[in-house]
Design an enzyme around this catalytic site. Structure first.
Site, mmCIF file in Angstrom:
data_model
loop_
_atom_site.group_PDB
_atom_site.id
_atom_site.type_symbol
_atom_site.label_atom_id
_atom_site.label_comp_id
_atom_site.label_asym_id
_atom_site.label_seq_id
_atom_site.Cartn_x
_atom_site.Cartn_y
_atom_site.Cartn_z
ATOM 1 N N GLY A 13 0.841 -1.208 0.000
ATOM 2 C CA GLY A 13 0.000 0.000 0.000
ATOM 3 C C GLY A 13 0.862 1.239 0.000
ATOM 4 O O GLY A 13 0.549 2.235 0.649
ATOM 5 N N ALA A 14 1.971 1.188 -0.764
ATOM 6 C CA ALA A 14 3.009 2.224 -0.643
ATOM 7 C C ALA A 14 2.941 3.301 -1.718
ATOM 8 O O ALA A 14 3.830 4.132 -1.813
ATOM 9 C CB ALA A 14 4.386 1.568 -0.634
ATOM 10 N N ARG A 16 0.790 5.700 -1.815
ATOM 11 C CA ARG A 16 0.391 6.998 -1.239
ATOM 12 C C ARG A 16 0.266 6.880 0.272
ATOM 13 O O ARG A 16 0.432 5.796 0.842
ATOM 14 C CB ARG A 16 -0.909 7.493 -1.861
ATOM 15 C CG ARG A 16 -2.085 6.542 -1.723
ATOM 16 C CD ARG A 16 -3.224 7.029 -2.610
ATOM 17 N NE ARG A 16 -4.326 6.086 -2.675
ATOM 18 C CZ ARG A 16 -5.380 6.097 -1.885
ATOM 19 N NH1 ARG A 16 -5.488 6.997 -0.935
ATOM 20 N NH2 ARG A 16 -6.339 5.212 -2.035
ATOM 21 N N ASP A 63 -2.420 -7.295 -5.461
ATOM 22 C CA ASP A 63 -3.510 -7.252 -4.484
ATOM 23 C C ASP A 63 -3.073 -8.168 -3.349
ATOM 24 O O ASP A 63 -2.967 -9.389 -3.539
ATOM 25 C CB ASP A 63 -4.800 -7.763 -5.137
ATOM 26 C CG ASP A 63 -5.958 -7.864 -4.152
ATOM 27 O OD1 ASP A 63 -5.734 -7.648 -2.946
ATOM 28 O OD2 ASP A 63 -7.083 -8.154 -4.600
ATOM 29 N N VAL A 64 -2.831 -7.604 -2.165
ATOM 30 C CA VAL A 64 -2.264 -8.404 -1.064
ATOM 31 C C VAL A 64 -3.214 -9.502 -0.582
ATOM 32 O O VAL A 64 -2.796 -10.412 0.128
ATOM 33 C CB VAL A 64 -1.836 -7.523 0.134
ATOM 34 C CG1 VAL A 64 -0.700 -6.587 -0.245
ATOM 35 C CG2 VAL A 64 -3.015 -6.760 0.738
ATOM 36 N N SER A 142 -4.116 0.268 14.516
ATOM 37 C CA SER A 142 -4.787 1.568 14.591
ATOM 38 C C SER A 142 -5.343 1.744 16.002
ATOM 39 O O SER A 142 -5.631 0.750 16.688
ATOM 40 C CB SER A 142 -5.943 1.611 13.588
ATOM 41 O OG SER A 142 -6.793 2.708 13.841
ATOM 42 N N TYR A 154 -13.262 -2.873 10.752
ATOM 43 C CA TYR A 154 -11.890 -2.325 10.804
ATOM 44 C C TYR A 154 -11.271 -2.519 12.195
ATOM 45 O O TYR A 154 -10.099 -2.895 12.315
ATOM 46 C CB TYR A 154 -11.976 -0.845 10.429
ATOM 47 C CG TYR A 154 -10.676 -0.097 10.290
ATOM 48 C CD1 TYR A 154 -9.873 -0.231 9.156
ATOM 49 C CD2 TYR A 154 -10.260 0.798 11.274
ATOM 50 C CE1 TYR A 154 -8.693 0.491 9.019
ATOM 51 C CE2 TYR A 154 -9.093 1.527 11.142
ATOM 52 C CZ TYR A 154 -8.311 1.374 10.011
ATOM 53 O OH TYR A 154 -7.145 2.101 9.874
ATOM 54 N N ALA A 155 -12.070 -2.274 13.242
ATOM 55 C CA ALA A 155 -11.567 -2.438 14.616
ATOM 56 C C ALA A 155 -11.181 -3.898 14.868
ATOM 57 O O ALA A 155 -10.141 -4.188 15.475
ATOM 58 C CB ALA A 155 -12.624 -1.986 15.623
ATOM 59 N N ALA A 157 -10.307 -6.097 12.591
ATOM 60 C CA ALA A 157 -9.105 -6.410 11.797
ATOM 61 C C ALA A 157 -7.858 -5.834 12.463
ATOM 62 O O ALA A 157 -6.820 -6.500 12.559
ATOM 63 C CB ALA A 157 -9.260 -5.857 10.380
ATOM 64 N N LYS A 158 -7.942 -4.594 12.943
ATOM 65 C CA LYS A 158 -6.762 -3.953 13.524
ATOM 66 C C LYS A 158 -6.396 -4.567 14.882
ATOM 67 O O LYS A 158 -5.221 -4.631 15.249
ATOM 68 C CB LYS A 158 -6.983 -2.442 13.654
ATOM 69 C CG LYS A 158 -7.049 -1.713 12.307
ATOM 70 C CD LYS A 158 -5.843 -2.013 11.437
ATOM 71 C CE LYS A 158 -5.654 -1.000 10.325
ATOM 72 N NZ LYS A 158 -4.564 -1.404 9.398
HETATM 73 P P1 NAP Z 1 -4.545 5.331 2.138
HETATM 74 O O1 NAP Z 1 -4.069 6.736 1.915
HETATM 75 O O2 NAP Z 1 -5.946 4.988 1.802
HETATM 76 O O3 NAP Z 1 -3.545 4.346 1.377
HETATM 77 C C1 NAP Z 1 -3.736 2.952 1.430
HETATM 78 C C2 NAP Z 1 -2.997 2.316 0.259
HETATM 79 O O4 NAP Z 1 -3.241 0.888 0.323
HETATM 80 C C3 NAP Z 1 -3.504 2.812 -1.098
HETATM 81 O O5 NAP Z 1 -2.437 3.105 -1.942
HETATM 82 C C4 NAP Z 1 -4.323 1.626 -1.602
HETATM 83 O O6 NAP Z 1 -4.343 1.473 -3.005
HETATM 84 C C5 NAP Z 1 -3.546 0.458 -0.991
HETATM 85 N N1 NAP Z 1 -4.338 -0.771 -0.997
HETATM 86 C C6 NAP Z 1 -5.651 -0.914 -0.665
HETATM 87 N N2 NAP Z 1 -6.032 -2.191 -0.830
HETATM 88 C C7 NAP Z 1 -4.945 -2.870 -1.275
HETATM 89 C C8 NAP Z 1 -4.707 -4.230 -1.627
HETATM 90 N N3 NAP Z 1 -5.689 -5.150 -1.573
HETATM 91 N N4 NAP Z 1 -3.475 -4.588 -2.048
HETATM 92 C C9 NAP Z 1 -2.491 -3.671 -2.132
HETATM 93 N N5 NAP Z 1 -2.639 -2.370 -1.797
HETATM 94 C C10 NAP Z 1 -3.867 -1.972 -1.379
HETATM 95 O O7 NAP Z 1 -4.363 4.893 3.658
HETATM 96 P P2 NAP Z 1 -3.393 5.459 4.822
HETATM 97 O O8 NAP Z 1 -4.163 6.456 5.574
HETATM 98 O O9 NAP Z 1 -2.054 5.784 4.266
HETATM 99 O O10 NAP Z 1 -3.310 4.155 5.740
HETATM 100 C C11 NAP Z 1 -2.244 3.221 5.650
HETATM 101 C C12 NAP Z 1 -2.404 2.172 6.743
HETATM 102 O O11 NAP Z 1 -2.435 2.804 8.016
HETATM 103 C C13 NAP Z 1 -3.704 1.369 6.649
HETATM 104 O O12 NAP Z 1 -3.485 0.034 7.045
HETATM 105 C C14 NAP Z 1 -4.607 2.079 7.633
HETATM 106 O O13 NAP Z 1 -5.630 1.240 8.083
HETATM 107 C C15 NAP Z 1 -3.618 2.457 8.704
HETATM 108 N N6 NAP Z 1 -4.039 3.575 9.547
HETATM 109 C C16 NAP Z 1 -4.287 4.825 9.020
HETATM 110 C C17 NAP Z 1 -4.685 5.863 9.868
HETATM 111 C C18 NAP Z 1 -4.976 7.271 9.374
HETATM 112 O O14 NAP Z 1 -5.410 8.107 10.178
HETATM 113 N N7 NAP Z 1 -4.770 7.567 8.102
HETATM 114 C C19 NAP Z 1 -4.824 5.631 11.236
HETATM 115 C C20 NAP Z 1 -4.556 4.356 11.725
HETATM 116 C C21 NAP Z 1 -4.167 3.351 10.886
HETATM 117 P P3 NAP Z 1 -5.434 2.277 -3.895
HETATM 118 O O15 NAP Z 1 -5.015 3.690 -3.852
HETATM 119 O O16 NAP Z 1 -5.298 1.670 -5.260
HETATM 120 O O17 NAP Z 1 -6.759 2.020 -3.261
#
Ligand code: NAP
Length: 253
Positions: A13-14, A16, A63-64, A142, A154-155, A157-158
């Site tokens: 998921g790198a 963005r 797709d992971v 999270s 989500y809760a 899963a996390k």
């Molecule tokens: P994000 O901006 O939505 O980025 C997530 C990335 O994961 C996107 O590039 C997405 O691809 C990719 N992805 C989704 N499904 C996938 C799959 N099946 N296989 C491979 N890649 C996949 O999310 P983020 O905010 O950076 O969050 C990153 C992680 O931190 C997540 O696990 C999230 O639950 C966790 N987290 C985030 C927050 C927060 O406040 N942002 C807080 C706690 C935890 P697409 O762009 O193609 O969809």
């Protein structure tokens, strides 16, 4: 950072958000970085940043949650970058809904990406770690693991990733492999922006509301999370394993 030069890291998921910040940071730390995301082309800017900084990086579309795709992606990383001994399970999605409205698809898709995805990636990469007698696994949990309205999927899963992490720490410790979880609070990314949009709230207003609950008085950035991951995957963090590090601007857990 000392000791990590030449090591190969995989970040899912790198393309963005937090994953992109982690990939860039590990590139700066001296890792060769496999930048994995659903869309390979979307990984190009992160790969370019790392290579322009003098590092090595590879974009891989995967797709992971897809067993065969994960196997092929990890094989490609091993062949083109070298055997991966660091893994950051970051790919994630939200499918928020109140329990009574939550569909089976909303439940399953969140479990698939976070839990099945982290399982498949960890299982595929661990053999390179055990062979090398060195490895680092960091999974993104999270603060929602502690419970959050509208996020039963989500809760769960996390929270599941925390149990997964502790078990990997126990099983893989004797091979020099550590496993830890980073549990962010409110981080400014597309994910939190999408949450605001779904709630029909302006993102700036959502951030202001969040800040009132955060002791350090600000929301988090992807770099805040990347810094914590950088520590946990470092050579010097080999005695830190099975932990959940909350990166939330205040005490949690
Ligand atoms: P994000 O901006 O939505 O980025 C997530 C990335 O994961 C996107 O590039 C997405 O691809 C990719 N992805 C989704 N499904 C996938 C799959 N099946 N296989 C491979 N890649 C996949 O999310 P983020 O905010 O950076 O969050 C990153 C992680 O931190 C997540 O696990 C999230 O639950 C966790 N987290 C985030 C927050 C927060 O406040 N942002 C807080 C706690 C935890 P697409 O762009 O193609 O969809």
């Amino acid at each position: 950072m000392s000791g990590t030069n030449g090591r190969i890291a995989v970040v899912t998921g790198a393309a963005r958000g937090i994953g992109a910040a982690v990939a860039r940071r590990l590139g700066t730390d001296g890792f060769a970085v496999a930048v994995l995301d659903l869309d390979e082309d979307a990984c190009a800017p992160v790969v370019r940043d790392i290579t322009e900084g003098g590092g090595r990086a590879l974009a891989v579309g995967v797709d992971v949650a897809d067993e065969k795709a994960v196997k092929d992606a990890v094989a490609r990383v091993a062949e083109e970058l070298g055997p991966p001994t660091t893994l950051v399970n970051n790919a994630g999605i939200l499918r928020d809904n109140l329990l009574f409205k939550m569909s089976v698809d909303e439940w399953d898709s969140v479990m698939d990406v976070h839990l099945r995805g982290s399982f498949l990636m960890s299982r595929a990469v661990q053999r390179f770690m055990t062979e090398a007698k060195w490895g680092r696994i960091v999974s993104l949990s999270s603060t929602s693991a502690l419970g959050n309205r509208g996020q039963a999927n989500y809760a769960a899963a996390k929270a599941g990733l925390q149990g997964f992490t502790k078990t990997l720490a126990i099983e893989l410790g004797k091979f020099g492999v550590t496993a830890n979880a980073v549990a962010p609070g409110f981080i400014e990314t597309d994910m939190t922006a999408a949450t605001a949009a779904r709630m029909g709230v302006d993102f700036e207003d959502l951030k202001k509301a969040a800040v009132t609950q955060i002791p350090v008085g600000r929301t988090g950035t992807p770099d805040d999370v990347a810094h914590a991951v950088s520590f946990l995957v470092s050579e010097e963090a080999g005695f830190v394993s099975g932990q959940v590090l909350y990166v939330a601007g205040g005490p949690r857990g």
